[in-house]
Motif scaffolding. Structure first.
Motif, PDB file in Angstrom:
ATOM      1  N   PHE A  38      75.613   7.765  81.293  1.00 49.82           N
ATOM      2  CA  PHE A  38      74.414   6.865  80.800  1.00 49.82           C
ATOM      3  C   PHE A  38      74.033   7.682  79.360  1.00 49.82           C
ATOM      4  CE2 PHE A  38      74.013   5.434  84.951  1.00 49.82           C
ATOM      5  CZ  PHE A  38      74.176   4.087  84.829  1.00 49.82           C
ATOM      6  N   VAL A  39      74.065   7.047  78.346  1.00 49.25           N
ATOM      7  CA  VAL A  39      73.611   7.650  77.059  1.00 49.25           C
ATOM      8  C   VAL A  39      72.689   6.797  76.215  1.00 49.25           C
ATOM      9  CG1 VAL A  39      75.801   8.549  76.384  1.00 49.25           C
ATOM     10  CG2 VAL A  39      75.435   6.414  75.664  1.00 49.25           C
ATOM     11  N   PRO A  40      71.744   7.355  75.422  1.00 49.76           N
ATOM     12  CA  PRO A  40      70.700   6.518  74.766  1.00 49.76           C
ATOM     13  C   PRO A  40      71.495   5.655  73.933  1.00 49.76           C
ATOM     14  CG  PRO A  40      70.440   8.970  74.547  1.00 49.76           C
ATOM     15  CD  PRO A  40      71.760   8.861  75.265  1.00 49.76           C
ATOM     16  N   ARG A  41      70.576   4.465  73.625  1.00 49.39           N
ATOM     17  CA  ARG A  41      71.265   3.596  72.596  1.00 49.39           C
ATOM     18  C   ARG A  41      71.286   4.228  71.357  1.00 49.39           C
ATOM     19  NH1 ARG A  41      67.453   0.057  75.451  1.00 49.39           N
ATOM     20  NH2 ARG A  41      68.844  -1.195  76.561  1.00 49.39           N
ATOM     21  N   LEU A  52      72.923  11.217  80.549  1.00 46.03           N
ATOM     22  CA  LEU A  52      72.426  11.262  82.433  1.00 46.03           C
ATOM     23  C   LEU A  52      73.520  10.812  82.994  1.00 46.03           C
ATOM     24  CD1 LEU A  52      69.015  10.167  81.393  1.00 46.03           C
ATOM     25  CD2 LEU A  52      69.503  12.606  82.576  1.00 46.03           C
ATOM     26  N   SER A  53      73.957  11.383  84.064  1.00 44.73           N
ATOM     27  CA  SER A  53      75.186  10.813  84.854  1.00 44.73           C
ATOM     28  C   SER A  53      74.466  10.590  86.070  1.00 44.73           C
ATOM     29  CB  SER A  53      76.370  11.794  85.080  1.00 44.73           C
ATOM     30  OG  SER A  53      76.673  12.125  83.799  1.00 44.73           O
ATOM     31  N   LEU A  54      75.001   9.462  86.720  1.00 45.65           N
ATOM     32  CA  LEU A  54      74.672   9.321  88.260  1.00 45.65           C
ATOM     33  C   LEU A  54      75.775   9.481  89.024  1.00 45.65           C
ATOM     34  CD1 LEU A  54      72.825   5.706  88.478  1.00 45.65           C
ATOM     35  CD2 LEU A  54      71.970   7.967  89.351  1.00 45.65           C
ATOM     36  N   ARG A  55      75.820  10.597  89.659  1.00 44.62           N
ATOM     37  CA  ARG A  55      77.145  10.942  90.381  1.00 44.62           C
ATOM     38  C   ARG A  55      77.041  10.914  91.939  1.00 44.62           C
ATOM     39  NH1 ARG A  55      78.268  16.980  88.625  1.00 44.62           N
ATOM     40  NH2 ARG A  55      79.129  15.736  86.879  1.00 44.62           N
ATOM     41  N   THR A  56      78.255  10.223  92.107  1.00 43.75           N
ATOM     42  CA  THR A  56      78.649  10.171  93.532  1.00 43.75           C
ATOM     43  C   THR A  56      79.552  11.303  94.145  1.00 43.75           C
ATOM     44  OG1 THR A  56      78.335   7.773  93.456  1.00 43.75           O
ATOM     45  CG2 THR A  56      79.328   8.448  95.446  1.00 43.75           C
ATOM     46  N   ILE A  57      79.322  12.095  95.074  1.00 42.33           N
ATOM     47  CA  ILE A  57      80.330  13.092  95.668  1.00 42.33           C
ATOM     48  C   ILE A  57      80.458  12.746  97.214  1.00 42.33           C
ATOM     49  CG2 ILE A  57      80.786  15.465  96.283  1.00 42.33           C
ATOM     50  CD1 ILE A  57      78.543  15.990  94.043  1.00 42.33           C
ATOM     51  N   ALA A  93      67.696   4.404  90.696  1.00 39.72           N
ATOM     52  CA  ALA A  93      67.893   5.303  89.968  1.00 39.72           C
ATOM     53  C   ALA A  93      68.557   4.765  88.642  1.00 39.72           C
ATOM     54  CB  ALA A  93      68.662   6.591  90.225  1.00 39.72           C
ATOM     55  N   ALA A  94      69.581   3.825  88.703  1.00 37.68           N
ATOM     56  CA  ALA A  94      70.104   3.075  87.904  1.00 37.68           C
ATOM     57  C   ALA A  94      69.314   2.343  86.958  1.00 37.68           C
ATOM     58  CB  ALA A  94      71.581   2.295  88.221  1.00 37.68           C
ATOM     59  N   HIS A  95      68.554   1.623  87.577  1.00 37.20           N
ATOM     60  CA  HIS A  95      67.452   0.766  87.035  1.00 37.20           C
ATOM     61  C   HIS A  95      66.373   1.632  86.138  1.00 37.20           C
ATOM     62  CE1 HIS A  95      68.886  -2.971  88.748  1.00 37.20           C
ATOM     63  NE2 HIS A  95      68.794  -2.492  90.163  1.00 37.20           N
ATOM     64  N   ILE A  96      66.399   2.710  86.580  1.00 37.09           N
ATOM     65  CA  ILE A  96      65.194   3.527  85.973  1.00 37.09           C
ATOM     66  C   ILE A  96      65.841   3.769  84.748  1.00 37.09           C
ATOM     67  CG2 ILE A  96      64.104   5.660  85.782  1.00 37.09           C
ATOM     68  CD1 ILE A  96      63.442   5.134  88.956  1.00 37.09           C
ATOM     69  N   LEU A  97      67.182   4.268  84.539  1.00 38.37           N
ATOM     70  CA  LEU A  97      67.844   4.670  83.610  1.00 38.37           C
ATOM     71  C   LEU A  97      67.931   3.538  82.516  1.00 38.37           C
ATOM     72  CD1 LEU A  97      70.896   6.780  85.050  1.00 38.37           C
ATOM     73  CD2 LEU A  97      68.675   7.561  83.807  1.00 38.37           C
ATOM     74  N   LEU A 100      64.713   3.072  80.873  1.00 34.89           N
ATOM     75  CA  LEU A 100      64.168   3.940  79.714  1.00 34.89           C
ATOM     76  C   LEU A 100      65.268   3.912  78.514  1.00 34.89           C
ATOM     77  CD1 LEU A 100      64.353   7.200  82.200  1.00 34.89           C
ATOM     78  CD2 LEU A 100      62.457   6.339  80.932  1.00 34.89           C
ATOM     79  N   GLY A 101      65.986   2.913  78.385  1.00 38.88           N
ATOM     80  CA  GLY A 101      66.789   2.680  77.360  1.00 38.88           C
ATOM     81  C   GLY A 101      68.010   3.267  77.250  1.00 38.88           C
ATOM     82  N   TYR A 102      68.532   3.829  78.345  1.00 36.62           N
ATOM     83  CA  TYR A 102      69.927   4.446  78.268  1.00 36.62           C
ATOM     84  C   TYR A 102      70.907   3.176  78.731  1.00 36.62           C
ATOM     85  CZ  TYR A 102      68.493   9.232  78.235  1.00 36.62           C
ATOM     86  OH  TYR A 102      68.009  10.452  77.672  1.00 36.62           O
TER      87      TYR A 102
END
Length: 189
Positions: A38-41, A52-57, A93-97, A100-102
């Motif tokens: 995710f990046v800012p607009r 910001l990255s949402l990472r799955t391992i 966490a994705a909804h929060i991003l 936040l405008g990402y």
């Protein structure tokens, strides 16, 4: 955490792994990793804006591990500032991003092999879904007194010793590579 990170497209994964095995270093078992970046607009990488990255391992059949990773890259000094924290509710966490405008910019799925070369240096081999070939990444964790440009040159020299020419080093992120490269099915794979 302050790091110098250098990435290269490997001319030969086998030769790279063999060069490390000759000095008694072996990669751990491969695992799967997926980043939603995710990046800012109005994102502009040259302005060192954070991503910001949402990472799955997924390292085994047991369960997935989720993390939120903040990365800020400073091209002129070859330095990245990276902070990561575990995430227990991925969707929240994705909804929060988004709030936040990402915005979601890239999705990068990879099979990753990892090698620890001491307390501060890691080497990764990545096979990115839909990209040809293998990529290696060397990360060096830095103290405040460490010179980032010197660290960058040391890593480039390490790649050279391991059989990877300086011309193979790439500055683009995996997301940028995915954006600029035709998918495998379009290149005859």
């Amino acid at each position: 955490m302050k790091k110098t990170i250098v990435k290269a497209k490997l001319p030969s994964r086998t030769d790279f792994v063999s060069a490390l095995e000759e000095i008694d270093f072996k990669f751990a078992t491969p695992y799967w990793q997926h980043d939603r970046i995710f990046v800012p607009r109005n994102f502009d990488r040259s302005k060192t804006q954070p991503r910001l990255s949402l990472r799955t391992i997924v390292k085994g059949a047991d369960k997935a591990i989720y993390a939120l990773v903040l990365r800020r890259h400073f091209e002129n000094s070859h330095m990245d500032l990276i902070n990561a924290t575990p995430v227990t509710d991925y969707a929240e966490a994705a909804h929060i991003l988004y709030q936040l405008g990402y915005e979601l910019k890239y999705e990068v799925a990879r099979r990753r092999e990892e090698l620890d070369m001491g307390d501060t240096i890691k080497i990764y081999i990545d096979k990115i879904d839909t990209l040809q070939g293998y990529y290696a990444k060397i990360e060096s964790e830095l103290d405040d007194k460490d010179d980032t440009k010197e660290s960058y040159e040391d890593i480039c020299e390490t790649f050279k010793v391991l059989g990877v020419p300086k011309s193979s080093i790439i500055a683009n992120t995996y997301g940028e590579l995915l954006e600029s490269t035709p998918p495998l099915e379009q290149v005859g794979m």
